[in-house]
Motif scaffolding. Structure first.
Motif, PDB file in Angstrom:
ATOM      1  N   ALA A  66       0.868  -1.248  -0.187  1.00  0.00           N
ATOM      2  CA  ALA A  66       0.257  -0.182  -0.196  1.00  0.00           C
ATOM      3  C   ALA A  66       0.797   1.421  -0.066  1.00  0.00           C
ATOM      4  N   ALA A  67       0.318   2.386  -0.512  1.00  0.00           N
ATOM      5  CA  ALA A  67       1.133   3.620  -0.577  1.00  0.00           C
ATOM      6  C   ALA A  67       1.662   3.909   0.822  1.00  0.00           C
ATOM      7  N   THR A  68       1.056   3.784   1.739  1.00  0.00           N
ATOM      8  CA  THR A  68       1.495   4.202   3.151  1.00  0.00           C
ATOM      9  C   THR A  68       2.482   3.339   3.523  1.00  0.00           C
ATOM     10  N   GLY A  69       2.914   1.990   2.788  1.00  0.00           N
ATOM     11  CA  GLY A  69       4.121   1.285   3.425  1.00  0.00           C
ATOM     12  C   GLY A  69       5.357   1.369   2.719  1.00  0.00           C
ATOM     13  N   LEU A  70       5.046   2.328   1.496  1.00  0.00           N
ATOM     14  CA  LEU A  70       6.081   2.340   0.568  1.00  0.00           C
ATOM     15  C   LEU A  70       7.427   2.805   1.219  1.00  0.00           C
ATOM     16  N   PRO A  71       7.637   3.942   2.002  1.00  0.00           N
ATOM     17  CA  PRO A  71       8.721   4.145   2.530  1.00  0.00           C
ATOM     18  C   PRO A  71       9.532   3.085   3.506  1.00  0.00           C
ATOM     19  N   ALA A  72       8.659   2.564   4.026  1.00  0.00           N
ATOM     20  CA  ALA A  72       9.369   1.301   4.874  1.00  0.00           C
ATOM     21  C   ALA A  72       9.901   0.189   4.232  1.00  0.00           C
ATOM     22  N   LEU A  73       9.124  -0.331   2.833  1.00  0.00           N
ATOM     23  CA  LEU A  73       9.565  -1.126   2.074  1.00  0.00           C
ATOM     24  C   LEU A  73      10.947  -0.872   1.210  1.00  0.00           C
ATOM     25  N   LEU A  74      10.716   0.302   0.864  1.00  0.00           N
ATOM     26  CA  LEU A  74      12.156   0.946   0.098  1.00  0.00           C
ATOM     27  C   LEU A  74      13.180   0.836   1.196  1.00  0.00           C
ATOM     28  N   PRO A  89      16.564  10.628  -8.643  1.00  0.00           N
ATOM     29  CA  PRO A  89      15.997  11.643  -9.709  1.00  0.00           C
ATOM     30  C   PRO A  89      15.922  12.667  -8.784  1.00  0.00           C
ATOM     31  N   ALA A  90      15.731  14.066  -9.543  1.00  0.00           N
ATOM     32  CA  ALA A  90      15.448  15.231  -8.923  1.00  0.00           C
ATOM     33  C   ALA A  90      14.139  15.247  -8.356  1.00  0.00           C
ATOM     34  N   GLY A  91      13.080  14.588  -8.891  1.00  0.00           N
ATOM     35  CA  GLY A  91      11.508  14.656  -8.520  1.00  0.00           C
ATOM     36  C   GLY A  91      11.066  13.526  -7.982  1.00  0.00           C
ATOM     37  N   LEU A  92      12.012  12.696  -7.166  1.00  0.00           N
ATOM     38  CA  LEU A  92      11.673  11.719  -6.678  1.00  0.00           C
ATOM     39  C   LEU A  92      10.749  12.214  -5.131  1.00  0.00           C
ATOM     40  N   PRO A  93       9.661  11.588  -4.828  1.00  0.00           N
ATOM     41  CA  PRO A  93       8.936  12.225  -3.725  1.00  0.00           C
ATOM     42  C   PRO A  93       9.993  11.937  -2.369  1.00  0.00           C
ATOM     43  N   ALA A  94      10.114  13.096  -1.692  1.00  0.00           N
ATOM     44  CA  ALA A  94      10.921  13.060  -0.544  1.00  0.00           C
ATOM     45  C   ALA A  94      10.802  12.170   0.403  1.00  0.00           C
ATOM     46  N   GLU A  95       9.309  11.763   0.750  1.00  0.00           N
ATOM     47  CA  GLU A  95       8.928  10.733   1.800  1.00  0.00           C
ATOM     48  C   GLU A  95       9.391   9.423   1.389  1.00  0.00           C
ATOM     49  N   TRP A  96       9.645   9.160   0.180  1.00  0.00           N
ATOM     50  CA  TRP A  96       9.935   7.597  -0.138  1.00  0.00           C
ATOM     51  C   TRP A  96      11.185   7.278   0.496  1.00  0.00           C
ATOM     52  N   LEU A  97      12.292   8.105   0.530  1.00  0.00           N
ATOM     53  CA  LEU A  97      13.521   7.586   1.283  1.00  0.00           C
ATOM     54  C   LEU A  97      13.575   8.136   2.602  1.00  0.00           C
ATOM     55  N   ALA A  98      12.716   8.754   3.150  1.00  0.00           N
ATOM     56  CA  ALA A  98      12.860   9.553   4.530  1.00  0.00           C
ATOM     57  C   ALA A  98      13.269   8.745   5.621  1.00  0.00           C
ATOM     58  N   GLN A  99      12.965   7.431   5.552  1.00  0.00           N
ATOM     59  CA  GLN A  99      13.257   6.450   6.617  1.00  0.00           C
ATOM     60  C   GLN A  99      14.378   5.635   6.250  1.00  0.00           C
ATOM     61  N   ASP A 154      24.343  -1.055 -10.038  1.00  0.00           N
ATOM     62  CA  ASP A 154      24.166  -2.484  -9.884  1.00  0.00           C
ATOM     63  C   ASP A 154      22.743  -2.951  -9.584  1.00  0.00           C
ATOM     64  N   HIS A 155      21.903  -2.061  -8.905  1.00  0.00           N
ATOM     65  CA  HIS A 155      20.515  -2.361  -8.507  1.00  0.00           C
ATOM     66  C   HIS A 155      19.607  -1.375  -8.477  1.00  0.00           C
ATOM     67  N   HIS A 156      18.631  -1.632  -9.060  1.00  0.00           N
ATOM     68  CA  HIS A 156      17.409  -0.859  -9.470  1.00  0.00           C
ATOM     69  C   HIS A 156      16.141  -1.070  -8.687  1.00  0.00           C
ATOM     70  N   VAL A 157      15.608  -0.125  -8.180  1.00  0.00           N
ATOM     71  CA  VAL A 157      14.195  -0.169  -7.635  1.00  0.00           C
ATOM     72  C   VAL A 157      13.223   0.556  -8.379  1.00  0.00           C
ATOM     73  N   CYS A 158      12.376   0.094  -9.007  1.00  0.00           N
ATOM     74  CA  CYS A 158      11.176   0.865  -9.850  1.00  0.00           C
ATOM     75  C   CYS A 158      10.002   0.886  -9.205  1.00  0.00           C
ATOM     76  N   VAL A 159       9.131   1.797  -8.878  1.00  0.00           N
ATOM     77  CA  VAL A 159       7.849   2.040  -8.173  1.00  0.00           C
ATOM     78  C   VAL A 159       6.826   2.095  -9.309  1.00  0.00           C
ATOM     79  N   VAL A 160       5.927   1.452  -9.355  1.00  0.00           N
ATOM     80  CA  VAL A 160       4.921   1.477 -10.136  1.00  0.00           C
ATOM     81  C   VAL A 160       3.563   1.441  -9.328  1.00  0.00           C
ATOM     82  N   ARG A 161       2.771   2.356  -9.766  1.00  0.00           N
ATOM     83  CA  ARG A 161       1.414   2.755  -9.315  1.00  0.00           C
ATOM     84  C   ARG A 161       0.201   1.893 -10.005  1.00  0.00           C
ATOM     85  N   THR A 162      -0.198   1.020  -9.280  1.00  0.00           N
ATOM     86  CA  THR A 162      -1.241   0.075 -10.096  1.00  0.00           C
ATOM     87  C   THR A 162      -2.448   0.652 -10.446  1.00  0.00           C
TER      88      THR A 162
END
Length: 235
Positions: A66-74, A89-99, A154-162
């Motif tokens: 779920a969207a609320t769990g994305l930062p913890a999963l990343l 990337p410059a436009g990556l939402p800051a909250e994604w990697l806040a944790q 060497d490692h890419h994490v890609c986020v897709v909105r379903t």
């Protein structure tokens, strides 16, 4: 006819076009495009399931959250890799990697391939994903950055909105993508094989690809219908 291969090919083209009137243009004869736009009918949930299945066939590792769990999963995925420096990337939402306890390396024109080679992972969004082919497409949007940052680490994490970034087929994808943008089509980790069919990964891109399918928390059968209507843009 002697000459280079190029000369011979162009001569054949000229002979094939010899009876075409000089005033005629390609648009004078539209090409019928009556092929199937999708192979079968699917609900949005079924399209997401098919995308996950095909990505896994290409050896990508698929996660659902779920969207609320994305930062913890990343944070968890980067921790598993032992990632300390992450291209962003410059436009990556800051909250994604806040944790995530990592050094964020911002994408910029001055960031070289050598510097990116010292980066452990890259995290991006996407333009869209194609269920029938298990493909994620990047178009250098604000949350994706330059093509370079997804090819060197060497490692890419890609986020897709379903809810709005999954389409069923390549024709649907082409209808939503801007051909003038730099498009990168990704089906699993970078790989090739030699004449003996021995697979080698990480030849011209990352050896490891994590794809996160993010839903908005609603029941899956209530999520938005995929298709051609909404323009594809990054998260």
């Amino acid at each position: 006819m002697r000459g280079t291969s190029r000369d011979r090919i162009l001569a054949r083209v000229r002979r094939a076009l010899a009876d075409v009137p000089a005033h005629e243009r390609p648009q004078d004869h539209p090409v019928p495009r009556d092929y199937l736009r999708t192979h079968g009918a699917r609900t949005p949930a079924e399209s997401a399931d098919l995308l996950a299945e095909n990505l896994a066939d290409y050896r990508a590792v698929v996660h659902r959250v779920a969207a609320t769990g994305l930062p913890a999963l990343l944070t968890e995925l980067l921790g598993r890799r032992g990632a300390r420096r992450v291209a962003v990337p410059a436009g990556l939402p800051a909250e994604w990697l806040a944790q995530a306890p990592v050094e964020q390396v911002p994408d910029s024109a001055g960031l070289t391939a050598r510097e990116l080679d010292a980066v452990d992972s890259v995290v991006t969004g996407c333009a869209l994903a194609i269920a029938e082919t298990g493909t994620v497409v990047l178009d250098a949007g604000p949350d994706q950055g330059r093509r370079l940052i997804t090819l060197v680490p060497d490692h890419h994490v890609c986020v897709v909105r379903t809810a709005d970034q999954i389409v069923d087929s390549v024709p649907q994808a082409l209808g939503r993508l801007d051909p003038a943008r730099p498009l990168t089509w990704i089906s699993g980790p970078s790989a090739t094989s030699d004449i003996e069919l021995d697979r080698v990964e990480g030849v011209h891109g990352p050896r490891a690809l994590d794809v996160i399918l993010v839903h908005d928390g609603r029941p899956r059968d209530e999520q938005a219908v995929t298709g051609d209507s909404a323009p594809a843009r990054g998260l």
